[in-house]
Structure formats: C-alpha cells, structure tokens
Design a protein around this motif. Structure first.
Motif, PDB file in Angstrom:
ATOM      1  N   ALA A  65       0.825  -1.127  -0.107  1.00 29.06           N
ATOM      2  CA  ALA A  65      -0.117   0.166  -0.079  1.00 29.06           C
ATOM      3  C   ALA A  65       0.804   1.103   0.117  1.00 29.06           C
ATOM      4  O   ALA A  65       1.980   1.290   0.408  1.00 29.06           O
ATOM      5  CB  ALA A  65      -0.853   0.298   1.167  1.00 29.06           C
TER       6      ALA A  65
ATOM      7  N   PRO B   7      -3.665   6.782  -2.653  1.00 30.48           N
ATOM      8  CA  PRO B   7      -4.918   5.903  -2.738  1.00 30.48           C
ATOM      9  C   PRO B   7      -6.222   6.411  -2.834  1.00 30.48           C
ATOM     10  O   PRO B   7      -6.354   7.779  -2.442  1.00 30.48           O
ATOM     11  CB  PRO B   7      -4.640   5.230  -1.601  1.00 30.48           C
ATOM     12  CG  PRO B   7      -3.201   5.337  -1.223  1.00 30.48           C
ATOM     13  CD  PRO B   7      -2.962   6.766  -1.553  1.00 30.48           C
TER      14      PRO B   7
ATOM     15  N   THR C  67      -8.399   7.211  -9.084  1.00 27.92           N
ATOM     16  CA  THR C  67      -8.276   5.798  -9.954  1.00 27.92           C
ATOM     17  C   THR C  67      -7.757   5.978 -11.263  1.00 27.92           C
ATOM     18  O   THR C  67      -7.102   5.144 -11.852  1.00 27.92           O
ATOM     19  CB  THR C  67      -9.867   5.384  -9.857  1.00 27.92           C
ATOM     20  OG1 THR C  67     -10.358   5.252  -8.544  1.00 27.92           O
ATOM     21  CG2 THR C  67      -9.723   3.934 -10.699  1.00 27.92           C
TER      22      THR C  67
ATOM     23  N   ILE D 133      -5.258  -1.718  -3.071  1.00 27.82           N
ATOM     24  CA  ILE D 133      -6.463  -0.841  -3.200  1.00 27.82           C
ATOM     25  C   ILE D 133      -7.586  -1.806  -3.553  1.00 27.82           C
ATOM     26  O   ILE D 133      -8.622  -1.686  -2.740  1.00 27.82           O
ATOM     27  CB  ILE D 133      -6.439   0.363  -3.964  1.00 27.82           C
ATOM     28  CG1 ILE D 133      -5.545   1.487  -3.529  1.00 27.82           C
ATOM     29  CG2 ILE D 133      -7.873   0.979  -4.289  1.00 27.82           C
ATOM     30  CD1 ILE D 133      -5.050   2.301  -4.441  1.00 27.82           C
TER      31      ILE D 133
END
Length: 436
Positions: free
Chosen positions: A103, A133, A207, A276
């Motif tokens: 992460a 993220p 994203t 994610i």
C-alpha cells in the motif's frame, strides 16, 4: 468533460515538496504566469534551488527554474507553513512510498497537511498532486482540520525525461473535487495549455492515475511476453509489433520490448492498485500477473547474459551500458538495470558499467559496480556486453572499435538498440529481446 474559464494568471501558489513532480509543477506554473513559492525540509536544497541549481536531470527544467527566479515568480522557502500564508492554491507534491504490504504510505502528505492547516487562507484550495490511494482527499481534509478550505485531486501524468514537455503539452488535465467551483478554479490555472479537462469526483480522479499507469505497465509486460513467444517460435518481435501497431485499436505506444519496467511510478503504483482493489474486496489477478511477468523478464535477461558467457558467470566480466531505469534521466529508483545487475553479481559476475548520467559512485545502490567514463572502456576485455538502458548514444558507438576492445564478442541487447546485422557481420553472437 468540463470547460474552464480564462487562465487565472497571477494566482499565488504554494508547492509543498521539490522532487520531480513538485519542482516541475512549480517551475511550469511560474512559466504560465503564476507566482509560486516552493517549500522543502532540507535547507541545503532550498539554498541551492534559490540559486537556480537543479539537482535532477530533466530536459528544460534548469531553464524554467532560472526563468522563474529571474522574473520574480518562483522562490523557495524552508518549511511548508512558510509557503502557504498567502497562497490561494497549495499543491501537495510529496512522496507516497510503497509500504511493506504494497500500500502507498500517506504519512508525508498527512504530516504536511497537518502542518499547514492552521496557516492556510480561508477558501484556499489544497491540491493532491501526488499519486495517492482512492479516498485520500478525505484523509487530507481530516489532517487539515479546516472545513473552510477545499481539497481536490489533480493527478500528475509526467514522464521522467520529458516532464516539462508533458506538463506544458498534456494529453489531459484531470481534476476531482466535491466542490465544483473549487475544481473549476484549479482547472483555470491550466487554461493557457488548452488541454482537454475532465472534472470528476475525487475517487474517479485518483483511480484514473492508477489505472493509467497499470495499463501502460500491462502493455509492456504483454509485449515482453510476446517477445518470449517470438523467440520460441522463430518470429521477429519488431515485425510483430509493427503489424500490431497499425491497428488503431492497439497503437504502437508502449509496445517496445525490453528488460522490464521500473522507475518511481510503475512498480509502486501497480502494487498499490492491487492493494486498493483487495481492500475493496476485489482480487486483481490480471495486474498481479503483469507484475509477475515483469519479474520474470528480469530473470530472462540475466539468463541470456549467463548463457552467452558459457553457462556460468563465475569469474566473468560483464560490461553494462546503462544503469538508470530509462534514458534521459539520472533516476535509479527500481531500475530494471540494477535488478538485472544484482542477479548477475549473485552468479559471480564482475560488473563494469557506463551510464551517460552523472552518477555518484558512493551511492549504495551502485555498490559492487565499477563505473567507468565511456562505453568502450566498460566493454574492454569483457566476456559479455549487456545493453540495459536505451540511451541514444549507445546506438552511435563505433562497433568496429567495440569489436577490437571487447574480450569475447557476445552482446545481450535488452533494448534492441544496436545494429544487429552489423554486429553479426563482425563476428558477434547477438541476443536481443524477441529477435529471430
């Protein structure tokens, strides 16, 4: 797609962080007419940047920094809070390193947001420029503790080596915000660029960045896998890729076989997107395979070198051309070349390398590698030459001189950069990637 208004020329902007993204963003925004203050936490770096001394190799960046300083539109200060007191816009351009679980680590961004929270102007816009993220806009809002300050996502799409060009001539500008007015204000900063602007929600903007990098990594892993198929069946990947590229649904970009992908973004972002997705309940098997194929490629190149050396590298000297992760940068982060070199050294090889960038021999990442002044010196007496980075000057090396100085006429061209026919005519054993 959203139309933006007139350029907000003369806006006061703070940039927190002066790495590749922060320094390029600050210099380019100053070039567009804004007044920019860049903050860092290292006094020596602030001092050198204030004198126009750019610590990274990036085409055109030195000139833009010098231009901004001379015009009085670009300055550098110590500490984030000292940059934001008059800023209408604050860009967070901080590292998000990969944690042990894959992460992204948000601690640098959260710490900076907490530091500037009490000092940011009311109605200012804080902009996440770092790759973060999904959900990070909310994390920054919490750290700021300022309901009167807007937070938006504005991911960067800069390639090292062409970052200035990419900023000033972008394919698109993506902005994600809950407040449409704040998002439009950020879009107006880029109005002079006349680029397509997409205003969306924060999760979609975040994203988009991960999906873009993951897709590009997928294309590279795919073409490297196809190259392995070409070697197995006797096809030539150069012709295969050319034939594929004529299809407008596919295109030729990022279909260049090589030693694998690396750098500061693709590895970190690919692992982060896998994490994610898993945290959201989806197992991203495709992207896991993309990462696995890339690791496999490093081993395939190392095996080619070992094979040309006679099956064993013990006591052998391997000449390496290129140690950076790509040409036209001095960045060693997650360099495929260094990964392959490590594998060669584990098999007993002595490594003598040349790279056109100005590398510090004391850098721990280069431990055990003899750095020399030119490509022919690296090749002198070597058992195998491995071309691992696609610096254009390698294609200009006198192959006649190479034949005279190399110890054994063996070349592994992991970038398909050299003249294969010329080398073979001079008696070399040549192995490229996917070449019949």
């Amino acid at each position: 797609m959203t139309e933006t208004g007139e350029a907000a020329v003369g806006s006061k902007i703070a940039i927190i962080g002066t790495g590749y993204v922060g320094l390029t963003t600050g210099a380019c925004l100053a070039h567009l007419g804004h007044t920019v203050v860049c903050a860092d936490v290292v006094q020596a770096k602030v001092d050198s940047l204030s004198k126009g001394e750019v610590p990274i190799l990036e085409a055109g960046l030195d000139e833009l920094v010098a231009e901004g300083i001379a015009a009085g539109r670009l300055s550098f200060v110590m500490g984030a809070k000292n940059a934001v007191t008059e800023a209408e816009f604050v860009y967070l351009c901080l590292p998000t390193p990969q944690g042990a679980d894959g992460a992204a680590d948000l601690s640098y961004i959260q710490s900076a947001a907490a530091e500037i929270g009490p000092h940011v102007l009311a109605d200012a816009v804080v902009i996440n420029k770092s790759t973060v993220p999904v959900g990070s806009v909310g994390e920054v809002e919490k750290a700021l503790g300022r309901p009167d300050v807007h937070v938006v996502s504005n991911p960067e799409f800069l390639r090292e080596g062409t970052a200035v060009q990419d900023f000033l001539h972008p394919d698109r500008v993506v902005i994600g915000g809950r407040d449409e007015g704040a998002a439009k204000r950020v879009g107006d900063l880029y109005a002079k660029l006349e680029a397509p602007t997409l205003v969306t929600d924060p999760a979609s903007a975040e994203t988009i960045k991960y999906a873009s990098n993951a897709f590009l990594a997928t294309k590279i892993s795919f073409v490297n896998a196809i190259a392995a198929v070409c070697e197995a069946v006797g096809a030539d990947v150069a012709d295969v890729v050319e034939g594929m590229g004529f299809d407008t649904r596919i295109g030729s970009a990022f279909l260049n076989p090589g030693p694998g992908w690396g750098g500061s973004c693709f590895p970190k972002d690919s692992h982060a997107l896998v994490r994610i997705a898993e945290n959201a309940g989806y197992t991203f098997g495709l992207l896991r395979a993309v990462v696995a194929v890339n690791e496999e490629q490093f081993g395939r190149v190392a095996n080619k070198v070992s094979r040309l050396a006679g099956g064993s590298l013990e006591g052998k000297t391997v000449a390496v051309w290129g140690v950076t992760f790509k040409a036209l940068t001095d960045d060693l982060r997650d360099s495929p070349a260094l990964n392959i070199i490590a594998r060669l050294r584990e098999q007993g090889a002595t490594i003598r390398a040349y790279d056109p960038s100005d590398q510090d021999p004391s850098d721990a990442r280069l431990a055990g590698i003899e750095l020399v002044a030119d490509p022919l010196e690296a090749a002198t007496g070597a058992d195998v030459l491995a071309v691992l980075t696609e610096w254009p000057e390698f294609a200009e090396v006198d192959l006649g001189r190479l034949a005279e100085v190399i110890g054994a006429k063996n070349v592994v061209d992991a970038r398909n950069l050299l003249d294969r026919d010329d080398l073979k005519a001079r008696g070399f054993t040549y192995e490229g990637i996917g070449r019949s």
